[in-house]
Motif scaffolding. Structure first.
Motif, short mmCIF file in Angstrom:
data_model
loop_
_atom_site.label_atom_id
_atom_site.label_comp_id
_atom_site.label_asym_id
_atom_site.label_seq_id
_atom_site.Cartn_x
_atom_site.Cartn_y
_atom_site.Cartn_z
N THR A 54 0.80 -1.23 0.00
CA THR A 54 0.00 0.00 0.00
C THR A 54 0.83 1.28 0.00
N LEU A 57 2.07 2.47 -3.50
CA LEU A 57 0.92 2.91 -4.29
C LEU A 57 0.42 4.26 -3.82
N ALA A 58 0.35 4.46 -2.51
CA ALA A 58 -0.10 5.74 -1.96
C ALA A 58 0.84 6.87 -2.33
N GLY A 61 -0.37 8.19 -5.42
CA GLY A 61 -1.77 8.57 -5.42
C GLY A 61 -2.72 7.48 -5.86
N ILE A 62 -2.30 6.24 -5.77
CA ILE A 62 -3.14 5.10 -6.15
C ILE A 62 -3.70 4.49 -4.87
N THR A 63 -5.01 4.38 -4.78
CA THR A 63 -5.60 3.78 -3.60
C THR A 63 -5.96 2.33 -3.88
N ALA A 64 -5.69 1.50 -2.89
CA ALA A 64 -5.93 0.06 -3.07
C ALA A 64 -7.35 -0.28 -2.67
#
Length: 64
Positions: A54, A57-58, A61-64
């Motif tokens: 996570t 990705l964060a 700016g990518i949310t899981a």
């Protein structure tokens, strides 16, 4: 700095565009960390490794 953090000198990717292709995500990550105000890169990278799925990705700016 990249060699200190990711030990690039020991990489076995040496031909074609491989080294450049591997350096691009490393540079991008360092720039993102700098943009978020990281004081020391080693500490910031260790912080990402605490949550290996996570946290990176964060960072982008990518949310899981």
């Amino acid at each position: 700095m990249r060699d200190t953090l990711w030990d690039e000198d020991r990489s076995q990717i040496r031909t074609g565009h491989g080294p450049e292709n591997m350096a691009t995500p490393r540079n991008t990550t360092l720039n993102r960390l700098r943009g978020r105000g990281a004081q020391t890169m080693a500490q910031a990278v260790r912080g990402l490794s605490c949550h290996p799925i996570t946290a990176p990705l964060a960072l982008f700016g990518i949310t899981a």
